[in-house]
Write an enzyme that holds these catalytic residues in place. Structure first.
Site, mmCIF file in Angstrom:
data_model
loop_
_atom_site.group_PDB
_atom_site.id
_atom_site.type_symbol
_atom_site.label_atom_id
_atom_site.label_comp_id
_atom_site.label_asym_id
_atom_site.label_seq_id
_atom_site.Cartn_x
_atom_site.Cartn_y
_atom_site.Cartn_z
ATOM 1 N N ASP A 138 0.818 -1.309 0.343
ATOM 2 C CA ASP A 138 0.052 0.261 0.096
ATOM 3 C C ASP A 138 0.842 1.339 0.180
ATOM 4 O O ASP A 138 1.493 1.338 0.731
ATOM 5 C CB ASP A 138 -0.772 -0.012 1.304
ATOM 6 C CG ASP A 138 -1.783 1.251 1.444
ATOM 7 O OD1 ASP A 138 -2.526 1.346 0.539
ATOM 8 O OD2 ASP A 138 -1.802 2.098 2.120
ATOM 9 N N GLU A 158 1.753 0.003 -4.713
ATOM 10 C CA GLU A 158 0.901 1.040 -5.105
ATOM 11 C C GLU A 158 1.822 2.076 -5.049
ATOM 12 O O GLU A 158 2.370 2.646 -4.002
ATOM 13 C CB GLU A 158 -0.317 1.160 -4.166
ATOM 14 C CG GLU A 158 -1.293 2.216 -4.600
ATOM 15 C CD GLU A 158 -2.119 2.730 -3.364
ATOM 16 O OE1 GLU A 158 -3.024 3.475 -3.685
ATOM 17 O OE2 GLU A 158 -2.042 2.466 -2.075
#
Length: 615
Positions: free
Chosen positions: A266, A303
């Site tokens: 993330d 990400e």
């Protein structure tokens, strides 16, 4: 310490072959550390070692026992490296032997990354009960759909039993309300038996608020850098070695002990690290060592809100070695192309012009001035293969971070939904679906939490309202603490048997089948691709090639029928798919074949593929 053992977990509580518990705690600034075994009402002191570690080998602690740590003779805390929190984030930790699971996937071989077709899901809302066991019941559905990998949103233990997962406070612990560690292992084992790879979403850029006691143990955070969630994780300040080992061991655990096939990391742009060796690079180096030892292939997918190939370039080329990255810019350009609003960061995108560039160059911004960012942004990704980019028409962020959590099915027409899906699957990148999009799920996916701290819960409510205070004319933001917000975000599986959802599901299944079977689409060759766009007609023509096969993809984003001619010769062009065909609930059938040059009238909001080879 500080020497990671690739073969086994070192930190936390682990059991050897004799059943002895080996306890390793990192607490560099305390003067005394003890472990208290609740069933014995007994505390045992740990021995101080170098670099801030405390250790103990004991027969007193058994698998299944509850325990806590006592620091400097004062407050008791659960283990920051806990593998099980049966009573939630405020309860005691439970010792467990993470290596005791009996795996049956010895013959499993991970898919090549280029073959990934990803299905992102949230365990709690994917099924009625929201558990790993219930998720297993839907695996055959996913296989019939054609996906090759599921991506599970974060499962690290969070407060309460409802959360997106990005508020996890025990990175090594699997959420108890989902079924815990052994249930996740069973799910992965079952997926491998059915031919599905498993991607797990992990969060290495922040720790959630409730139940977060890391600062009581050591300097896990630094005030050198500020992130949207407060002080940054300490990857390069004093005592950072222990923090780096914490996250390296976490990565290795998921691959080695849970047989996870890939990690989606993330928001790595929020990881602040100016060390000589960036933490992502160091993680990658350890993963490479693990692959040599196990003979299995693992992937790291980032990400990344930076168009910076340093993250995905190989280590021997000066990069950090991430295998792939999410590419939000493709989504943003696709969204604007569909006629949706251009507010916020969408204002940087010019619809089909930007989308055509993303088809060609991956990054839309690779050195141009970004008005939204107020600076030149990005670098070119010319030498990065297609498998290094993951694209989508929606995901948990782009749906759930809207005030009302509307899915694409609520925002655009059924014809446009089919066009958006086609654009993703025709791309030379890895495609990803967000759960339910394949049948046009109508329930919104909204932001939800279940904090038990009343002050924190109210702060989250107020923060969510403030975030969208300019949008009150569109209604009020749903209460993130409300159980109904969570329940209303669950999938409605009964829709898959109803029209028009059933036909849309068949359309997605056909798209995936074409993606797998047609070499010019399946081979992610960015070099044998050309794209042109007609701004006035709102048409993109994508030409992909592989050896002697040509595929022409025609995308009409306008609300009018458009006459087109493609000056690429073939004796016969055969139709692979036309979203406008009546079999897909479209308005009109396009011809099954066209001779020589493609000359067609494209229906409004349509996606069409023809090839010069079709058996």
């Amino acid at each position: 310490m500080n020497n990671v053992n690739i073969a086994t977990r070192i930190i936390g509580v682990n059991f050897d072959k004799k059943g002895q518990a080996n306890v390793v705690l990192w607490a560099p600034e305390v003067q005394q550390a003890e472990i208290v075994i609740l069933s014995l009402d007994q505390s045992i002191p740990l021995v101080r070692k170098e670099h801030g570690y405390w250790t103990l080998t004991t027969n007193a602690l058994k698998a299944g026992e509850l325990y806590r740590f006592i620091l400097d003779g004062n407050e008791q805390f659960p283990d920051p490296v806990s593998l099980s929190q049966p009573d939630g984030v405020h309860g005691a930790s439970q010792a467990m032997d993470i290596t005791s699971f009996e795996w049956s996937d010895q013959n499993w071989k991970n898919h090549p990354l280029k073959n990934f077709i990803i299905y992102e899901l949230h365990t709690g809302t994917f099924t009625t009960k929201g558990t790993f066991a219930c998720l297993e019941d839907k695996l055959d559905y996913l296989i019939d759909l054609g996906v090759t990998a599921i991506e599970i949103m974060p499962v690290a233990q969070f407060s309460g039993d409802r959360n997106w997962g990005y508020d996890g406070v025990f990175p090594f612990c699997v959420q108890n309300s989902y079924g815990g560690a052994e249930s996740l292992q069973h799910l992965v084992d079952t997926c491998h038996d059915k031919g599905l790879a498993v991607i797990l979403d992990v969060v290495f850029n922040h720790i959630g608020p409730e139940g977060n006691h890391l600062e009581s143990f050591g300097p896990y955070f630094t005030d050198k850098y500020h992130t949207p969630w407060g002080n940054a994780i300490n990857f390069d300040d004093s005592w950072c070695d222990g923090v780096r080992q914490f996250y390296i061991e976490n990565t290795l655990m998921w691959f080695r002990d849970f047989h996870i096939d890939a990690l989606r990391m993330d928001a790595v742009h929020a990881i602040k690290d100016f060390s000589p060796v960036h933490i992502l690079k160091e993680i990658k180096e350890h993963v490479d060592q693990l692959m040599q030892e196990t003979g299995r292939r693992y992937y790291l997918i980032a990400e990344l809100d930076l168009n910076d190939t340093r993250f995905i370039n190989a280590i021997d080329k000066g990069g950090y070695g991430m295998d792939s990255q999410w590419i939000d810019e493709f989504h943003h350009a696709l969204r604007v192309s569909s006629g949706q609003e251009r507010s916020g960061y969408y204002s940087d995108f010019d619809g089909i012009t930007s989308l055509a560039k993303s088809f060609q160059d991956a990054y839309v911004y690779d050195g141009q001035y970004s008005d939204h960012r107020k600076k030149r942004f990005g670098i070119k990704a010319s030498d990065n293969p297609g498998q290094q980019f993951v694209v989508f028409s929606q995901n948990h962020d782009q749906v759930g971070n809207r005030m009302l959590g509307e899915r694409t099915s609520e925002l655009v027409s059924p014809e446009m939904q089919k066009l958006l899906a086609g654009a993703v699957f025709i791309s030379p990148y890895i495609p990803m679906l967000f759960m339910g999009e394949e049948y046009g799920e109508t329930n919104r996916f909204q932001y939800f939490v279940s904090h038990t701290d009343p002050e924190l819960a109210e702060a989250v409510r107020k923060g969510r309202k403030k975030e969208f205070e300019a949008f009150h004319r569109e209604g009020q933001a749903p209460d993130p603490m409300g159980e109904e917000t969570f329940i209303n975000s669950k999938l409605q599986w009964e829709l898959t048997d109803k029209e028009t959802h059933k036909t849309l599901l068949s359309y997605y299944t056909k798209l995936i089948e074409i993606r797998k079977q047609q070499p010019a689409i399946h081979v992610l060759n960015r070099k044998e691709l050309s794209v042109e766009c007609n701004v006035e007609q709102k048409i993109i023509i994508l030409h992909r090639q592989y050896k002697i096969q040509d595929i022409i993809c025609l995308m009409n984003f306008s609300r009018k029928a458009q006459q087109i001619r493609v000056p690429v010769y073939a004796p016969v062009w055969s139709k692979l798919l036309a979203s406008s065909d009546k079999k897909w609930n479209g308005p009109t059938d396009l011809p099954e074949s066209v001779s020589e040059e493609l000359s067609l009238v494209l229906p409004p909001e349509s996606f069409t593929i023809y090839t010069n080879m079709y058996e």
